[in-house]
Design a protein around this motif. Structure first.
Motif, PDB file in Angstrom:
ATOM      1  N   GLU A 279     -38.682  -1.146  43.323  1.00 11.80           N
ATOM      2  CA  GLU A 279     -39.094  -1.643  42.005  1.00 11.80           C
ATOM      3  C   GLU A 279     -40.600  -1.912  41.943  1.00 11.80           C
ATOM      4  OE1 GLU A 279     -34.918  -3.967  40.861  1.00 11.80           O
ATOM      5  OE2 GLU A 279     -36.711  -5.143  41.328  1.00 11.80           O
ATOM      6  N   VAL A 280     -41.227  -2.177  43.090  1.00 11.14           N
ATOM      7  CA  VAL A 280     -42.677  -2.431  43.132  1.00 11.14           C
ATOM      8  C   VAL A 280     -43.418  -1.295  43.837  1.00 11.14           C
ATOM      9  CG1 VAL A 280     -42.442  -4.938  42.913  1.00 11.14           C
ATOM     10  CG2 VAL A 280     -42.504  -3.903  45.196  1.00 11.14           C
ATOM     11  N   GLY A 281     -42.748  -0.145  43.954  1.00 12.41           N
ATOM     12  CA  GLY A 281     -43.412   1.044  44.472  1.00 12.41           C
ATOM     13  C   GLY A 281     -43.512   1.163  45.978  1.00 12.41           C
ATOM     14  N   VAL A 282     -42.676   0.419  46.706  1.00 13.89           N
ATOM     15  CA  VAL A 282     -42.688   0.479  48.171  1.00 13.89           C
ATOM     16  C   VAL A 282     -41.343   1.027  48.641  1.00 13.89           C
ATOM     17  CG1 VAL A 282     -42.862  -0.873  50.295  1.00 13.89           C
ATOM     18  CG2 VAL A 282     -44.299  -1.463  48.331  1.00 13.89           C
ATOM     19  N   ASP A 283     -41.380   2.081  49.459  1.00 13.99           N
ATOM     20  CA  ASP A 283     -40.152   2.726  49.913  1.00 13.99           C
ATOM     21  C   ASP A 283     -39.930   2.471  51.405  1.00 13.99           C
ATOM     22  OD1 ASP A 283     -37.960   4.312  50.417  1.00 13.99           O
ATOM     23  OD2 ASP A 283     -38.894   6.184  49.737  1.00 13.99           O
ATOM     24  N   ILE A 284     -38.895   1.687  51.719  1.00 14.04           N
ATOM     25  CA  ILE A 284     -38.552   1.425  53.124  1.00 14.04           C
ATOM     26  C   ILE A 284     -37.220   2.083  53.500  1.00 14.04           C
ATOM     27  CG2 ILE A 284     -39.845  -0.742  53.278  1.00 14.04           C
ATOM     28  CD1 ILE A 284     -37.034  -2.187  53.129  1.00 14.04           C
ATOM     29  N   ALA A 285     -36.661   2.884  52.605  1.00 10.68           N
ATOM     30  CA  ALA A 285     -35.327   3.446  52.827  1.00 10.68           C
ATOM     31  C   ALA A 285     -35.249   4.278  54.105  1.00 10.68           C
ATOM     32  CB  ALA A 285     -34.891   4.278  51.625  1.00 10.68           C
TER      33      ALA A 285
ATOM     34  N   ASP B 241     -40.561 -11.513  46.211  1.00  5.90           N
ATOM     35  CA  ASP B 241     -41.745 -12.105  45.588  1.00  5.90           C
ATOM     36  C   ASP B 241     -42.379 -13.163  46.489  1.00  5.90           C
ATOM     37  OD1 ASP B 241     -41.225 -10.396  43.505  1.00  5.90           O
ATOM     38  OD2 ASP B 241     -40.459 -11.949  42.157  1.00  5.90           O
ATOM     39  N   ASP B 242     -41.562 -13.928  47.195  1.00  5.53           N
ATOM     40  CA  ASP B 242     -42.076 -14.918  48.147  1.00  5.53           C
ATOM     41  C   ASP B 242     -42.831 -14.213  49.273  1.00  5.53           C
ATOM     42  OD1 ASP B 242     -42.442 -17.368  49.567  1.00  5.53           O
ATOM     43  OD2 ASP B 242     -40.630 -16.984  50.711  1.00  5.53           O
TER      44      ASP B 242
ATOM     45  N   ASP C 137     -41.314 -19.616  56.715  1.00  2.00           N
ATOM     46  CA  ASP C 137     -40.006 -20.157  56.350  1.00  2.00           C
ATOM     47  C   ASP C 137     -39.744 -19.712  54.916  1.00  2.00           C
ATOM     48  OD1 ASP C 137     -37.657 -21.508  56.198  1.00  2.00           O
ATOM     49  OD2 ASP C 137     -38.524 -23.505  56.431  1.00  2.00           O
ATOM     50  N   THR C 138     -39.269 -18.490  54.793  1.00  2.00           N
ATOM     51  CA  THR C 138     -39.166 -17.833  53.493  1.00  2.00           C
ATOM     52  C   THR C 138     -38.134 -18.489  52.585  1.00  2.00           C
ATOM     53  OG1 THR C 138     -37.685 -16.250  54.550  1.00  2.00           O
ATOM     54  CG2 THR C 138     -39.978 -15.583  54.279  1.00  2.00           C
ATOM     55  N   ASP C 139     -38.353 -18.298  51.298  1.00  2.00           N
ATOM     56  CA  ASP C 139     -37.436 -18.794  50.280  1.00  2.00           C
ATOM     57  C   ASP C 139     -36.034 -18.253  50.559  1.00  2.00           C
ATOM     58  OD1 ASP C 139     -36.443 -19.909  47.921  1.00  2.00           O
ATOM     59  OD2 ASP C 139     -37.073 -18.208  46.703  1.00  2.00           O
ATOM     60  N   GLU C 140     -35.038 -19.114  50.455  1.00  3.96           N
ATOM     61  CA  GLU C 140     -33.652 -18.672  50.628  1.00  3.96           C
ATOM     62  C   GLU C 140     -32.858 -19.054  49.384  1.00  3.96           C
ATOM     63  OE1 GLU C 140     -31.108 -16.653  51.065  1.00  3.96           O
ATOM     64  OE2 GLU C 140     -32.364 -16.364  52.822  1.00  3.96           O
ATOM     65  N   PRO C 141     -32.914 -18.192  48.362  1.00  4.77           N
ATOM     66  CA  PRO C 141     -32.257 -18.491  47.087  1.00  4.77           C
ATOM     67  C   PRO C 141     -30.758 -18.728  47.207  1.00  4.77           C
ATOM     68  CG  PRO C 141     -33.760 -16.647  46.851  1.00  4.77           C
ATOM     69  CD  PRO C 141     -33.647 -16.934  48.318  1.00  4.77           C
ATOM     70  N   SER C 142     -30.107 -18.158  48.227  1.00  3.71           N
ATOM     71  CA  SER C 142     -28.657 -18.365  48.360  1.00  3.71           C
ATOM     72  C   SER C 142     -28.330 -19.841  48.554  1.00  3.71           C
ATOM     73  CB  SER C 142     -28.091 -17.525  49.505  1.00  3.71           C
ATOM     74  OG  SER C 142     -28.676 -17.886  50.730  1.00  3.71           O
ATOM     75  N   GLU C 143     -29.294 -20.619  49.081  1.00  2.00           N
ATOM     76  CA  GLU C 143     -29.079 -22.064  49.220  1.00  2.00           C
ATOM     77  C   GLU C 143     -29.003 -22.752  47.857  1.00  2.00           C
ATOM     78  OE1 GLU C 143     -32.268 -23.368  51.747  1.00  2.00           O
ATOM     79  OE2 GLU C 143     -31.383 -22.455  53.532  1.00  2.00           O
ATOM     80  N   ARG C 144     -29.484 -22.050  46.823  1.00  2.00           N
ATOM     81  CA  ARG C 144     -29.433 -22.579  45.458  1.00  2.00           C
ATOM     82  C   ARG C 144     -28.369 -21.863  44.631  1.00  2.00           C
ATOM     83  NH1 ARG C 144     -34.762 -21.407  46.414  1.00  2.00           N
ATOM     84  NH2 ARG C 144     -34.944 -19.878  44.739  1.00  2.00           N
TER      85      ARG C 144
ATOM     86  N   GLY D 198     -27.193 -11.697  45.483  1.00  2.07           N
ATOM     87  CA  GLY D 198     -27.303 -10.324  45.002  1.00  2.07           C
ATOM     88  C   GLY D 198     -28.744  -9.906  44.757  1.00  2.07           C
ATOM     89  N   ILE D 199     -28.921  -9.046  43.773  1.00  2.00           N
ATOM     90  CA  ILE D 199     -30.239  -8.471  43.486  1.00  2.00           C
ATOM     91  C   ILE D 199     -31.229  -9.547  43.051  1.00  2.00           C
ATOM     92  CG2 ILE D 199     -29.755  -7.843  41.067  1.00  2.00           C
ATOM     93  CD1 ILE D 199     -31.485  -5.394  43.349  1.00  2.00           C
ATOM     94  N   GLU D 200     -30.743 -10.551  42.324  1.00  2.00           N
ATOM     95  CA  GLU D 200     -31.635 -11.638  41.887  1.00  2.00           C
ATOM     96  C   GLU D 200     -32.184 -12.392  43.103  1.00  2.00           C
ATOM     97  OE1 GLU D 200     -31.616 -15.610  39.030  1.00  2.00           O
ATOM     98  OE2 GLU D 200     -29.824 -14.371  39.125  1.00  2.00           O
ATOM     99  N   ARG D 201     -31.320 -12.658  44.076  1.00  2.00           N
ATOM    100  CA  ARG D 201     -31.753 -13.318  45.310  1.00  2.00           C
ATOM    101  C   ARG D 201     -32.829 -12.482  46.001  1.00  2.00           C
ATOM    102  NH1 ARG D 201     -30.582 -12.015  50.627  1.00  2.00           N
ATOM    103  NH2 ARG D 201     -31.152 -13.680  52.071  1.00  2.00           N
ATOM    104  N   MET D 202     -32.568 -11.185  46.128  1.00  2.00           N
ATOM    105  CA  MET D 202     -33.487 -10.333  46.869  1.00  2.00           C
ATOM    106  C   MET D 202     -34.834 -10.206  46.165  1.00  2.00           C
ATOM    107  SD  MET D 202     -33.390  -9.084  49.850  1.00  2.00           S
ATOM    108  CE  MET D 202     -31.695  -8.834  50.309  1.00  2.00           C
ATOM    109  N   ARG D 203     -34.844 -10.233  44.846  1.00  2.00           N
ATOM    110  CA  ARG D 203     -36.125 -10.203  44.123  1.00  2.00           C
ATOM    111  C   ARG D 203     -36.942 -11.458  44.412  1.00  2.00           C
ATOM    112  NH1 ARG D 203     -33.065  -7.896  39.112  1.00  2.00           N
ATOM    113  NH2 ARG D 203     -33.512  -5.665  39.352  1.00  2.00           N
ATOM    114  N   LEU D 204     -36.286 -12.604  44.461  1.00  2.00           N
ATOM    115  CA  LEU D 204     -37.000 -13.849  44.771  1.00  2.00           C
ATOM    116  C   LEU D 204     -37.541 -13.828  46.194  1.00  2.00           C
ATOM    117  CD1 LEU D 204     -34.566 -16.351  43.025  1.00  2.00           C
ATOM    118  CD2 LEU D 204     -36.920 -15.824  42.311  1.00  2.00           C
ATOM    119  N   VAL D 205     -36.744 -13.316  47.128  1.00  2.00           N
ATOM    120  CA  VAL D 205     -37.202 -13.184  48.517  1.00  2.00           C
ATOM    121  C   VAL D 205     -38.410 -12.240  48.570  1.00  2.00           C
ATOM    122  CG1 VAL D 205     -36.577 -12.324  50.811  1.00  2.00           C
ATOM    123  CG2 VAL D 205     -34.958 -13.752  49.539  1.00  2.00           C
TER     124      VAL D 205
END
Length: 135
Positions: free
Chosen positions: A55-61, A120-121, A100-107, A111-118
């Motif tokens: 989504e931000v133009g980086v390919d790690i596949a 961005d952090d 100590d990266t953001d861990e949205p699953s604790e909130r 899914g995809i929303e969690r991974m976007r927050l990770v």
């Protein structure tokens, strides 16, 4: 002057460390040598991590999780561990940083929303690190 080098490490080397490495390669180009590895690597790249980086133009596949190489840890300028689980013994002469990266699953965010927050952090931290390494 040699090119500064950084190694991103997480446990499985399928998500956070791959994200850090991919984002750093995009941010720093050939001004840095970038590696990633895991303390207990999994078998594949996290599909959601790959998707949100695209989504931000980086390919790690096409990346493959790899085990941390003690020689590489010794030879790089900086080792960045991502998250709370990845542990490496200090090596004289190598700088270490833990993100100590953001861990949205604790909130309750998954899914995809969690991974976007990770993503961005990690992206904000990568931008800061790239600036510091260029000085």
């Amino acid at each position: 002057m040699s090119t500064p080098s950084v190694l991103f490490v997480c446990v499985k080397n399928g998500g956070k460390s791959q994200m850090g490495a991919g984002l750093m390669k995009a941010a720093a180009g050939d001004t840095l040598t970038v590696h990633s590895a895991g303390t207990k690597p999994g078998t594949s790249i996290n599909a959601l991590a790959a998707e949100v980086l695209l989504e931000v133009g980086v390919d790690i596949a096409g990346e493959t999780p790899t085990l941390v190489d003690p020689d590489l840890v010794r030879d790089v300028d900086l080792v960045v561990t991502l998250g709370r689980e990845a542990r490496l013994d200090p090596v004289p002469g190598t700088r270490f940083e833990n993100w100590d990266t953001d861990e949205p699953s604790e909130r309750g965010i998954d899914g995809i929303e969690r991974m976007r927050l990770v993503r961005d952090d990690i992206a904000a931290r990568v931008t800061d690190l790239a600036d510091r390494l260029r000085r």
